[in-house]
Scaffold this motif. Structure first.
Motif, PDB file in Angstrom:
ATOM      1  N   ASN A 463       0.833  -1.212   0.000  1.00  0.00           N
ATOM      2  CA  ASN A 463       0.000   0.000   0.000  1.00  0.00           C
ATOM      3  C   ASN A 463       0.867   1.261   0.000  1.00  0.00           C
ATOM      4  O   ASN A 463       0.623   2.212  -0.753  1.00  0.00           O
ATOM      5  CB  ASN A 463      -0.914  -0.018   1.221  1.00  0.00           C
ATOM      6  CG  ASN A 463      -1.696   1.268   1.376  1.00  0.00           C
ATOM      7  OD1 ASN A 463      -2.624   1.555   0.624  1.00  0.00           O
ATOM      8  ND2 ASN A 463      -1.306   2.078   2.364  1.00  0.00           N
ATOM      9  N   ASN A 464       1.889   1.277   0.853  1.00  0.00           N
ATOM     10  CA  ASN A 464       2.759   2.458   0.915  1.00  0.00           C
ATOM     11  C   ASN A 464       3.585   2.617  -0.361  1.00  0.00           C
ATOM     12  O   ASN A 464       3.824   3.744  -0.814  1.00  0.00           O
ATOM     13  CB  ASN A 464       3.676   2.364   2.133  1.00  0.00           C
ATOM     14  CG  ASN A 464       2.962   2.730   3.414  1.00  0.00           C
ATOM     15  OD1 ASN A 464       2.920   3.891   3.812  1.00  0.00           O
ATOM     16  ND2 ASN A 464       2.383   1.733   4.066  1.00  0.00           N
ATOM     17  N   LEU A 465       4.004   1.511  -0.938  1.00  0.00           N
ATOM     18  CA  LEU A 465       4.745   1.604  -2.189  1.00  0.00           C
ATOM     19  C   LEU A 465       3.845   2.139  -3.302  1.00  0.00           C
ATOM     20  O   LEU A 465       4.295   2.943  -4.141  1.00  0.00           O
ATOM     21  CB  LEU A 465       5.298   0.222  -2.564  1.00  0.00           C
ATOM     22  CG  LEU A 465       6.137   0.157  -3.840  1.00  0.00           C
ATOM     23  CD1 LEU A 465       7.308   1.139  -3.782  1.00  0.00           C
ATOM     24  CD2 LEU A 465       6.642  -1.263  -4.078  1.00  0.00           C
ATOM     25  N   ALA A 466       2.583   1.715  -3.304  1.00  0.00           N
ATOM     26  CA  ALA A 466       1.636   2.241  -4.294  1.00  0.00           C
ATOM     27  C   ALA A 466       1.489   3.749  -4.141  1.00  0.00           C
ATOM     28  O   ALA A 466       1.462   4.492  -5.145  1.00  0.00           O
ATOM     29  CB  ALA A 466       0.281   1.550  -4.132  1.00  0.00           C
ATOM     30  N   TRP A 467       1.415   4.232  -2.904  1.00  0.00           N
ATOM     31  CA  TRP A 467       1.275   5.684  -2.667  1.00  0.00           C
ATOM     32  C   TRP A 467       2.512   6.418  -3.192  1.00  0.00           C
ATOM     33  O   TRP A 467       2.392   7.469  -3.839  1.00  0.00           O
ATOM     34  CB  TRP A 467       1.096   5.935  -1.176  1.00  0.00           C
ATOM     35  CG  TRP A 467       0.689   7.342  -0.845  1.00  0.00           C
ATOM     36  CD1 TRP A 467      -0.556   7.827  -0.666  1.00  0.00           C
ATOM     37  CD2 TRP A 467       1.588   8.458  -0.647  1.00  0.00           C
ATOM     38  NE1 TRP A 467      -0.520   9.161  -0.384  1.00  0.00           N
ATOM     39  CE2 TRP A 467       0.794   9.577  -0.374  1.00  0.00           C
ATOM     40  CE3 TRP A 467       2.971   8.605  -0.692  1.00  0.00           C
ATOM     41  CZ2 TRP A 467       1.337  10.837  -0.132  1.00  0.00           C
ATOM     42  CZ3 TRP A 467       3.514   9.852  -0.459  1.00  0.00           C
ATOM     43  CH2 TRP A 467       2.698  10.955  -0.180  1.00  0.00           C
ATOM     44  N   LEU A 468       3.691   5.859  -2.901  1.00  0.00           N
ATOM     45  CA  LEU A 468       4.920   6.519  -3.343  1.00  0.00           C
ATOM     46  C   LEU A 468       5.029   6.533  -4.869  1.00  0.00           C
ATOM     47  O   LEU A 468       5.421   7.554  -5.458  1.00  0.00           O
ATOM     48  CB  LEU A 468       6.132   5.811  -2.746  1.00  0.00           C
ATOM     49  CG  LEU A 468       6.383   6.070  -1.253  1.00  0.00           C
ATOM     50  CD1 LEU A 468       7.437   5.118  -0.723  1.00  0.00           C
ATOM     51  CD2 LEU A 468       6.817   7.527  -1.039  1.00  0.00           C
ATOM     52  N   LEU A 469       4.691   5.421  -5.500  1.00  0.00           N
ATOM     53  CA  LEU A 469       4.767   5.368  -6.960  1.00  0.00           C
ATOM     54  C   LEU A 469       3.785   6.349  -7.603  1.00  0.00           C
ATOM     55  O   LEU A 469       4.064   6.912  -8.667  1.00  0.00           O
ATOM     56  CB  LEU A 469       4.477   3.947  -7.457  1.00  0.00           C
ATOM     57  CG  LEU A 469       5.534   2.895  -7.117  1.00  0.00           C
ATOM     58  CD1 LEU A 469       5.057   1.508  -7.531  1.00  0.00           C
ATOM     59  CD2 LEU A 469       6.864   3.222  -7.785  1.00  0.00           C
ATOM     60  N   ALA A 470       2.652   6.560  -6.948  1.00  0.00           N
ATOM     61  CA  ALA A 470       1.662   7.492  -7.501  1.00  0.00           C
ATOM     62  C   ALA A 470       2.075   8.943  -7.305  1.00  0.00           C
ATOM     63  O   ALA A 470       1.667   9.811  -8.088  1.00  0.00           O
ATOM     64  CB  ALA A 470       0.307   7.243  -6.857  1.00  0.00           C
ATOM     65  N   HIS A 471       2.899   9.241  -6.288  1.00  0.00           N
ATOM     66  CA  HIS A 471       3.279  10.629  -5.995  1.00  0.00           C
ATOM     67  C   HIS A 471       4.725  10.954  -6.384  1.00  0.00           C
ATOM     68  O   HIS A 471       5.231  12.022  -6.043  1.00  0.00           O
ATOM     69  CB  HIS A 471       3.095  10.910  -4.496  1.00  0.00           C
ATOM     70  CG  HIS A 471       1.648  10.938  -4.071  1.00  0.00           C
ATOM     71  ND1 HIS A 471       0.936   9.797  -3.801  1.00  0.00           N
ATOM     72  CD2 HIS A 471       0.786  11.980  -3.885  1.00  0.00           C
ATOM     73  CE1 HIS A 471      -0.294  10.116  -3.448  1.00  0.00           C
ATOM     74  NE2 HIS A 471      -0.406  11.444  -3.489  1.00  0.00           N
ATOM     75  N   GLN A 479       1.675   0.396 -12.071  1.00  0.00           N
ATOM     76  CA  GLN A 479       2.186  -0.443 -10.998  1.00  0.00           C
ATOM     77  C   GLN A 479       1.547  -0.062  -9.661  1.00  0.00           C
ATOM     78  O   GLN A 479       1.241  -0.924  -8.839  1.00  0.00           O
ATOM     79  CB  GLN A 479       3.713  -0.333 -10.917  1.00  0.00           C
ATOM     80  CG  GLN A 479       4.361  -1.175  -9.840  1.00  0.00           C
ATOM     81  CD  GLN A 479       4.190  -2.678 -10.076  1.00  0.00           C
ATOM     82  OE1 GLN A 479       3.845  -3.106 -11.169  1.00  0.00           O
ATOM     83  NE2 GLN A 479       4.421  -3.463  -9.040  1.00  0.00           N
ATOM     84  N   ALA A 480       1.359   1.243  -9.456  1.00  0.00           N
ATOM     85  CA  ALA A 480       0.713   1.706  -8.229  1.00  0.00           C
ATOM     86  C   ALA A 480      -0.701   1.146  -8.113  1.00  0.00           C
ATOM     87  O   ALA A 480      -1.135   0.727  -7.027  1.00  0.00           O
ATOM     88  CB  ALA A 480       0.680   3.234  -8.203  1.00  0.00           C
ATOM     89  N   PHE A 481      -1.444   1.125  -9.237  1.00  0.00           N
ATOM     90  CA  PHE A 481      -2.800   0.586  -9.213  1.00  0.00           C
ATOM     91  C   PHE A 481      -2.799  -0.904  -8.873  1.00  0.00           C
ATOM     92  O   PHE A 481      -3.627  -1.372  -8.086  1.00  0.00           O
ATOM     93  CB  PHE A 481      -3.481   0.824 -10.566  1.00  0.00           C
ATOM     94  CG  PHE A 481      -4.815   0.151 -10.687  1.00  0.00           C
ATOM     95  CD1 PHE A 481      -5.916   0.660 -10.025  1.00  0.00           C
ATOM     96  CD2 PHE A 481      -4.961  -1.010 -11.427  1.00  0.00           C
ATOM     97  CE1 PHE A 481      -7.155   0.027 -10.115  1.00  0.00           C
ATOM     98  CE2 PHE A 481      -6.182  -1.643 -11.525  1.00  0.00           C
ATOM     99  CZ  PHE A 481      -7.290  -1.117 -10.868  1.00  0.00           C
ATOM    100  N   LYS A 482      -1.884  -1.669  -9.435  1.00  0.00           N
ATOM    101  CA  LYS A 482      -1.825  -3.105  -9.154  1.00  0.00           C
ATOM    102  C   LYS A 482      -1.564  -3.359  -7.669  1.00  0.00           C
ATOM    103  O   LYS A 482      -2.203  -4.217  -7.036  1.00  0.00           O
ATOM    104  CB  LYS A 482      -0.728  -3.759  -9.988  1.00  0.00           C
ATOM    105  CG  LYS A 482      -1.050  -3.836 -11.474  1.00  0.00           C
ATOM    106  CD  LYS A 482       0.102  -4.486 -12.228  1.00  0.00           C
ATOM    107  CE  LYS A 482      -0.183  -4.559 -13.727  1.00  0.00           C
ATOM    108  NZ  LYS A 482       0.947  -5.164 -14.465  1.00  0.00           N
ATOM    109  N   LEU A 483      -0.611  -2.604  -7.099  1.00  0.00           N
ATOM    110  CA  LEU A 483      -0.286  -2.794  -5.687  1.00  0.00           C
ATOM    111  C   LEU A 483      -1.444  -2.381  -4.784  1.00  0.00           C
ATOM    112  O   LEU A 483      -1.784  -3.091  -3.824  1.00  0.00           O
ATOM    113  CB  LEU A 483       0.963  -1.994  -5.331  1.00  0.00           C
ATOM    114  CG  LEU A 483       2.278  -2.480  -5.966  1.00  0.00           C
ATOM    115  CD1 LEU A 483       3.374  -1.447  -5.765  1.00  0.00           C
ATOM    116  CD2 LEU A 483       2.694  -3.818  -5.368  1.00  0.00           C
ATOM    117  N   ALA A 484      -2.060  -1.238  -5.096  1.00  0.00           N
ATOM    118  CA  ALA A 484      -3.165  -0.758  -4.263  1.00  0.00           C
ATOM    119  C   ALA A 484      -4.374  -1.683  -4.354  1.00  0.00           C
ATOM    120  O   ALA A 484      -5.040  -1.970  -3.347  1.00  0.00           O
ATOM    121  CB  ALA A 484      -3.549   0.657  -4.685  1.00  0.00           C
ATOM    122  N   GLU A 485      -4.661  -2.153  -5.562  1.00  0.00           N
ATOM    123  CA  GLU A 485      -5.799  -3.061  -5.730  1.00  0.00           C
ATOM    124  C   GLU A 485      -5.566  -4.369  -4.967  1.00  0.00           C
ATOM    125  O   GLU A 485      -6.491  -4.912  -4.338  1.00  0.00           O
ATOM    126  CB  GLU A 485      -6.007  -3.345  -7.214  1.00  0.00           C
ATOM    127  CG  GLU A 485      -7.260  -4.157  -7.510  1.00  0.00           C
ATOM    128  CD  GLU A 485      -7.448  -4.398  -8.986  1.00  0.00           C
ATOM    129  OE1 GLU A 485      -8.598  -4.315  -9.466  1.00  0.00           O
ATOM    130  OE2 GLU A 485      -6.440  -4.678  -9.677  1.00  0.00           O
TER     131      GLU A 485
END
Length: 558
Positions: A463-471, A479-485
């Motif tokens: 979840n935190n990696l998804a946030w970082l990749l998105a920002h 990749q952020a969407f895959k991790l968050a989903e």
């Protein structure tokens, strides 16, 4: 005067009687139907005479004595068989309607034989049923549940109507032999999940006990309903497990006093449950009763541990008791001894002990004492997510040199265990707090690579990696969407994970889906203001100013 002819005649008569077999009898009966009644005696005598001629032998010598004795025995049996036939012949010569009498007597005789055979087989089957029931009872007494289940299976195959008690014992045997589906089907038949008709009370009690074993608190509304129904239908019981289930139900609905009453009954039957009773006393602020219950539980678990040093559950329970008796050194010694016996089981327990020690420290305790407890918790379980989160919170609470000291300890832990993921994750979060996003992304990516999907903390890291990749300056939204989903699929009730997924969807321009996820996140997310602001931004882009203003106003602190 010679007696030889008489001997021969006597031997011939005996042999004739001996040789009248079942086939001879059937032939005789056939002749009875076909020949006139007056000739019946003559037929019998003729047959005797012919048989005697065929089996006529010389006087037996000494070596033939056993055979002679056998022949004599069979002769007696043949005489017994001939007697009814001779009687019938005598009757038929004197009776006017002898043929009619024959047609009545023969079927009656056959019916009598059939009834006798049926009665004999029925008796044998009843004996088999009684034997199977006795075997099932004996097997249950010896805790041989597989044998008991097999006996009940045979009884059912024989179309025997089982009593509710037998069906209940069968269900218990099946549950002990990893046949949960069949056991549940029988239990549902004996103890239906709803009224108006109440089933077999012990089955209702067993169903309640099974519910508390298979469901963790907090219970859902349906589990509470089923517990209440089964406990009421089961009636009053002195059994420890039934009263323990009743206590847990009362706890789930906030009835602390009723829970204590039920737990006291359970603890009187099982002293180990005094550990749970002590926790209830603590909730209602009765320290004397709490310590008394802990002392009873301590005595019980210490006796278990003295009897078997490898009783790990008793050792863990004792450590909990020592902690609640404010004797942390004894608890630590107990768990360290357990680590020597079973490292995989006791290392997480020892980690939890240090976490509990950290939580028991007063707010005014030095940062050195706090970080020492947390690092020890980490060393015994590098996958302890709670420890990681506590260290990050401790870092945020400090300022100046103390904050640098916490950061140094985390860096040392990461170097001490380079394969551990969570120290790298903690460094990544700290870098993000310091607005060093590139370093944060590198650390969290390293943590993500070191975790597999089955390990604790994987969803938090993802979840935190998804946030970082998105920002990031060059965001990787796919990749952020895959991790968050994936994080949301694993923990759908975690509002923070849905907030991250909705934020990624928002950055992808998928506004309607983002709004749906934000709405799902609002009830469980801690800080609702950022969520309302992002929803207001989406409504601005959708040209819906009224809804945008509504969420903007809701983002303001009350």
């Amino acid at each position: 005067m010679s007696t030889k002819p008489k001997t021969k005649k006597r031997n011939s008569s005996a042999i004739a009687k001996l040789a009248l077999t079942v086939s001879d009898l059937s032939d005789a009966l056939t002749l009875l139907v076909k020949r006139p009644v007056k000739d019946i005696q003559g037929v019998v005598r003729y047959e005797r005479k012919q048989i005697g001629k065929r089996y006529k032998r010389k006087r037996s010598s000494l070596w033939r004595l056993p055979f002679t004795f056998g022949a004599s025995l069979l002769s007696v049996l043949a005489k017994i068989l001939l007697a009814p036939l001779e009687l019938l012949a005598t009757i038929f010569q004197r009776e006017k309607y002898s043929r009619t009498l024959l047609l009545v007597l023969v079927p009656s005789f056959c019916l009598l034989l059939g009834w006798a055979g049926y009665a004999w087989f029925g008796f044998q089957s009843q004996q088999a049923i009684v034997s199977l029931r006795s075997q099932a009872t004996a097997a249950l007494g010896q805790h041989d549940f597989a044998e008991a289940a097999s006996c009940f299976e045979k009884l059912q195959s024989a179309q025997v109507t089982l009593t509710p008690e037998e069906k209940f014992r069968w269900a218990q045997s099946l549950s002990q032999t990893n046949q949960a589906d069949r056991a549940n089907a029988l239990l549902h038949e004996l103890a239906p999940g709803q009224g108006p008709q109440v089933g077999f009370p012990p089955a209702h009690q067993f169903a309640a006990v099974s519910l508390v074993r298979t469901h963790k608190q907090p219970y859902s509304a349906e589990v509470k309903r089923l517990l209440n129904w089964h406990l009421d239908a089961g009636g009053v019981s002195e059994a420890a497990d039934v009263n323990f289930a009743r206590a847990l139900y009362c706890i789930s609905v906030g009835q602390t006093e009723s829970a204590i009453e039920a737990m006291e009954v359970a603890a009187s039957a099982n002293p180990e449950l005094n550990l749970n009773l002590a926790q209830l006393y603590k909730q209602i602020n009765q320290p004397k009763q709490e310590q008394a219950a802990l002392s009873v539980a301590q005595e019980k678990f210490e006796s278990r541990l003295q009897a078997e040093s490898a009783d790990h559950q008793a050792r863990i329970a004792l450590a909990q008791i020592y902690l609640r008796q404010r004797n942390p050194n004894l608890a630590q010694q107990n768990l360290l001894a357990g680590v020597e016996l079973a490292p995989e089981m006791f290392r997480p327990q020892l980690s939890g002990f240090y976490m509990q020690k950290f939580r028991s420290l007063p707010a005014a305790a030095s940062v050195e004492m706090k970080i020492d407890a947390l690092v020890n918790a980490w060393r015994y379980d590098w996958q302890n997510v709670a420890t990681c989160q506590a260290i990050i919170r401790l870092y945020r609470q400090q300022e100046g040199p103390q904050r640098e000291f916490v950061l140094t300890v985390i860096q040392q832990a990461a170097a001490e265990q380079p394969a551990a993921a969570l120290p790298q994750f903690a460094l990544g979060i700290i870098h993000r707090l310091e607005n060093r996003l590139e370093e944060s992304a590198l650390s969290i990516q390293a943590a993500h690579r070191r975790l597999n999907p089955d390990q604790p903390g994987f969803t938090v890291v993802a979840n935190n990696l998804a946030w970082l990749l998105a920002h990031a300056q060059q965001p990787d939204l796919e990749q952020a969407f895959k991790l968050a989903e994936m994080a949301v699929e694993r923990e759908p009730k975690e509002g923070g994970f849905r907030d991250t997924l909705a934020t990624v969807l928002m950055k992808q321009g998928r506004h309607q889906q983002a709004l749906i996820e934000f709405q799902k996140a609002l009830p469980t997310v801690r800080d609702k203001s950022p969520v309302h602001l992002k929803m207001a931004e989406i409504y601005d882009q959708l040209d819906q100013p009224e809804l945008a203003d509504l969420h903007r106003n809701r983002s303001q602190p009350e």
